[in-house]
Design an enzyme around this catalytic site. Sequence first.
Site, PDB file in Angstrom:
ATOM      1  N   LYS A   1       0.962  -1.130  -0.050  1.00  0.00           N
ATOM      2  CA  LYS A   1       0.103  -0.032  -0.043  1.00  0.00           C
ATOM      3  C   LYS A   1       0.951   1.000   0.059  1.00  0.00           C
ATOM      4  O   LYS A   1       1.634   1.500   1.109  1.00  0.00           O
ATOM      5  CB  LYS A   1      -0.844  -0.002   1.225  1.00  0.00           C
ATOM      6  CG  LYS A   1      -1.663   1.218   1.503  1.00  0.00           C
ATOM      7  CD  LYS A   1      -2.556   1.298   2.605  1.00  0.00           C
ATOM      8  CE  LYS A   1      -3.274   2.577   3.063  1.00  0.00           C
ATOM      9  NZ  LYS A   1      -4.239   2.423   4.004  1.00  0.00           N
TER      10      LYS A   1
ATOM     11  N   LYS B   1      -9.810  13.095   8.090  1.00  0.00           N
ATOM     12  CA  LYS B   1      -9.359  12.598   9.423  1.00  0.00           C
ATOM     13  C   LYS B   1      -9.249  13.738  10.645  1.00  0.00           C
ATOM     14  O   LYS B   1      -8.796  15.055   9.963  1.00  0.00           O
ATOM     15  CB  LYS B   1      -7.981  11.895   9.628  1.00  0.00           C
ATOM     16  CG  LYS B   1      -7.930  10.582   8.855  1.00  0.00           C
ATOM     17  CD  LYS B   1      -6.505   9.971   8.902  1.00  0.00           C
ATOM     18  CE  LYS B   1      -6.684   8.736   8.077  1.00  0.00           C
ATOM     19  NZ  LYS B   1      -6.830   7.303   8.762  1.00  0.00           N
TER      20      LYS B   1
ATOM     21  N   ASP C   1       1.706   5.979   5.822  1.00  0.00           N
ATOM     22  CA  ASP C   1       0.765   5.300   5.050  1.00  0.00           C
ATOM     23  C   ASP C   1       1.127   4.618   3.836  1.00  0.00           C
ATOM     24  O   ASP C   1       0.432   3.953   3.007  1.00  0.00           O
ATOM     25  CB  ASP C   1      -0.762   6.074   4.993  1.00  0.00           C
ATOM     26  CG  ASP C   1      -1.868   5.111   4.916  1.00  0.00           C
ATOM     27  OD1 ASP C   1      -1.831   4.195   5.835  1.00  0.00           O
ATOM     28  OD2 ASP C   1      -3.059   5.470   4.514  1.00  0.00           O
TER      29      ASP C   1
ATOM     30  N   ASP D   1     -11.673   7.173   3.798  1.00  0.00           N
ATOM     31  CA  ASP D   1     -10.945   6.950   4.585  1.00  0.00           C
ATOM     32  C   ASP D   1     -10.449   5.684   4.478  1.00  0.00           C
ATOM     33  O   ASP D   1      -9.389   5.157   4.907  1.00  0.00           O
ATOM     34  CB  ASP D   1     -11.079   7.509   5.945  1.00  0.00           C
ATOM     35  CG  ASP D   1      -9.736   7.461   6.788  1.00  0.00           C
ATOM     36  OD1 ASP D   1      -8.776   7.598   6.105  1.00  0.00           O
ATOM     37  OD2 ASP D   1      -9.758   7.648   7.893  1.00  0.00           O
TER      38      ASP D   1
ATOM     39  N   GLU E   1      -9.563   3.993   1.957  1.00  0.00           N
ATOM     40  CA  GLU E   1      -9.152   4.007   0.718  1.00  0.00           C
ATOM     41  C   GLU E   1      -7.973   2.843   0.182  1.00  0.00           C
ATOM     42  O   GLU E   1      -7.796   2.646  -0.890  1.00  0.00           O
ATOM     43  CB  GLU E   1      -8.199   5.355   0.434  1.00  0.00           C
ATOM     44  CG  GLU E   1      -6.799   5.587   0.734  1.00  0.00           C
ATOM     45  CD  GLU E   1      -6.770   5.382   2.413  1.00  0.00           C
ATOM     46  OE1 GLU E   1      -7.678   5.397   3.168  1.00  0.00           O
ATOM     47  OE2 GLU E   1      -5.701   5.082   2.784  1.00  0.00           O
TER      48      GLU E   1
ATOM     49  N   ARG F   1      -7.776  -0.095   0.886  1.00  0.00           N
ATOM     50  CA  ARG F   1      -8.293  -1.331   0.310  1.00  0.00           C
ATOM     51  C   ARG F   1      -8.773  -1.416  -1.220  1.00  0.00           C
ATOM     52  O   ARG F   1      -8.728  -2.371  -1.994  1.00  0.00           O
ATOM     53  CB  ARG F   1      -9.479  -2.039   1.336  1.00  0.00           C
ATOM     54  CG  ARG F   1     -10.615  -1.346   1.268  1.00  0.00           C
ATOM     55  CD  ARG F   1     -11.525  -1.492   2.247  1.00  0.00           C
ATOM     56  NE  ARG F   1     -11.096  -1.099   3.744  1.00  0.00           N
ATOM     57  CZ  ARG F   1     -11.885  -1.204   4.966  1.00  0.00           C
ATOM     58  NH1 ARG F   1     -12.917  -2.062   4.940  1.00  0.00           N
ATOM     59  NH2 ARG F   1     -11.198  -0.803   6.061  1.00  0.00           N
TER      60      ARG F   1
HETATM   61  N1  BES Z   1      -4.345   4.527   6.904  1.00  0.00           N
HETATM   62  C1  BES Z   1      -5.614   4.088   7.593  1.00  0.00           C
HETATM   63  C2  BES Z   1      -5.430   2.933   8.737  1.00  0.00           C
HETATM   64  C3  BES Z   1      -4.389   3.294   9.819  1.00  0.00           C
HETATM   65  C4  BES Z   1      -4.803   4.243  10.936  1.00  0.00           C
HETATM   66  C5  BES Z   1      -3.188   2.611   9.947  1.00  0.00           C
HETATM   67  C6  BES Z   1      -3.965   4.504  11.994  1.00  0.00           C
HETATM   68  C7  BES Z   1      -2.535   2.826  10.942  1.00  0.00           C
HETATM   69  C8  BES Z   1      -2.819   3.787  12.037  1.00  0.00           C
HETATM   70  C9  BES Z   1      -6.623   3.612   6.703  1.00  0.00           C
HETATM   71  O1  BES Z   1      -6.636   4.090   5.549  1.00  0.00           O
HETATM   72  C10 BES Z   1      -7.869   4.151   7.425  1.00  0.00           C
HETATM   73  O2  BES Z   1      -7.954   5.163   7.537  1.00  0.00           O
HETATM   74  N2  BES Z   1      -8.655   2.882   7.818  1.00  0.00           N
HETATM   75  C11 BES Z   1     -10.075   3.479   8.611  1.00  0.00           C
HETATM   76  C12 BES Z   1     -11.100   2.331   7.873  1.00  0.00           C
HETATM   77  C13 BES Z   1     -12.271   2.791   8.359  1.00  0.00           C
HETATM   78  C14 BES Z   1     -12.742   4.310   7.706  1.00  0.00           C
HETATM   79  C15 BES Z   1     -13.279   1.827   7.736  1.00  0.00           C
HETATM   80  C16 BES Z   1      -9.741   3.104  10.056  1.00  0.00           C
HETATM   81  O3  BES Z   1      -8.736   2.171  10.441  1.00  0.00           O
HETATM   82  O4  BES Z   1     -10.160   3.553  10.839  1.00  0.00           O
HETATM   83 ZN    ZN Z   2      -4.741   4.460   4.577  1.00  0.00          ZN
HETATM   84 ZN    ZN Z   3      -7.615   6.010   5.317  1.00  0.00          ZN
END
Ligand code: BES
Ligand code: ZN
Ligand code: ZN
Length: 458
Positions: free
Chosen positions: A225, A237, A248, A307, A309, A311
């Site tokens: 990723k 965020k 990320d 957010d 994104e 996947r």
């Molecule tokens: N990059 C983030 C996940 C993340 C957050 C990894 C903090 C490590 C530390 C990802 O893109 C994200 O924002 N995921 C969301 C998914 C949700 C919106 C379904 C999450 O994990 O809250």
């Molecule tokens: Zn992310």
């Molecule tokens: Zn995200």
Amino acid sequence: MRMKAEQFYQAKKENTAIPLSFISPEELKKQWAKMSEKEKILIQHQQFKASAGQIGWFINQEGAIQKIYIGVEKNNKAKALAQAAQQLSPGLYQLSEPLPCCDLIYWGLAQYCFNVYKKNEDKPRILLLEEAESSEVLPLVDAVFLVRDLINFPTSDMGPRELAEKVMQLAETNGAEFKQWVGEELLKENYPAIHAVGRASSSEPRLLSLNWGDKNAPLLTLIGKGVCFDSGGLDIKPAQAMRLMKKDMGGAAQVLGLAQWIMSSQLPVRLQVYIPAVENAVGPDAFRPGDIITMRNGTTVEVDNTDAEGRLVLADALVKACEEKPELLIDFATLTGAARVAVGTDISAMFSNDEKLAKDIMEASKIVNDPVWQLPLYEAYTDLLRSQIADLSNGNDSPYAGAITAALFLKHFISENCPWVHFDVMAWNLSSKPGKPEGGEAMGIRAIAQYLRQRFQN
Ligand code: BES
Ligand code: ZN
Ligand code: ZN
């Protein structure tokens, strides 16, 4: 400027280095009776108790340092070595007992510092190694250094464009082939999700490819990723959650570190790396909640949350990878906050559609002290990804099982019979610990390197 493993290790030559010996508090107590008065005074003066990482030295008649003790507890020599490497004065050292390479790397890992923007005048402590040790230790340390560097660079200098340049350089140095699909080309070549997620950024979205090795060797595909910054997109965020989001692209960094290790160790595989490199930005052209994306394999996905994104961009790359029928497909991603809730910051959450593969990787991870823990691809939770008007949704409001549903989303894009492993990693040390300086971190790749060596090397 960039740190290299060779700064911290040298080939063994005669008597030039200070000997280092490990000693536990229990051993120190036992040896006490055998020590000379002078030695006892020295030990007492230093208040040396052989606690973990504590340094104690002996001098000879001339007053020069003769030997140094490193305190070690619970037989954790890797940790003690890392602590020692940070405290000793710059100079040449040599261990009085052999250590496995997975411990020796901590000497170098402890001395890493990201010194691109702030100078560090620290001189290295150098450990002398046998040739056989060097050939194993140096490539691993360099792989970890590369991962850390890539993550530590701020997005202003490591956006999709700069990440592409790094992959191109890595390909050039190792005689690999580099390709990329940029901006509109993504639509033409059918990578709709990578384009949708990345199109709001001034640094165009792209899919990067690095291909290396013997055409007849087993095909190993690595996907990372590469979200160079994750603002969350229109589902923006809050400040706290956004602060570290330059990391990320941590999945891409893992994969590039691993690729460098594979190529420099000449592992007999055909290596294919794919990195969707994008910035999840806010802009007039940003993709929106409620949008529906028809993915590379025809699946329609309703965007529940911009957010989620990672996947989306991974799905396009996974479909492309499966078209080539790899013998093993591994992806690394900083995919969910939920994975961190489940296993914490230091353990890599791992998923696989092949139980034997997962078991072997967990075994390998224990050998090299790179903790990996398998979580289940519990099919029934796929219901949580239902959309009223599309085949799938990219998220939901449920606060539960977020790492599993993200992995199940990815699984939807994996072909039947393709052995696949998914890593959801932190890629970051929140604070400095022995051998693990605060900042970008390699997670899971030493476990995979160990697994690959066992499986493919002779
Ligand atoms: N990059 C983030 C996940 C993340 C957050 C990894 C903090 C490590 C530390 C990802 O893109 C994200 O924002 N995921 C969301 C998914 C949700 C919106 C379904 C999450 O994990 O809250
Ligand atoms: Zn992310
Ligand atoms: Zn995200």
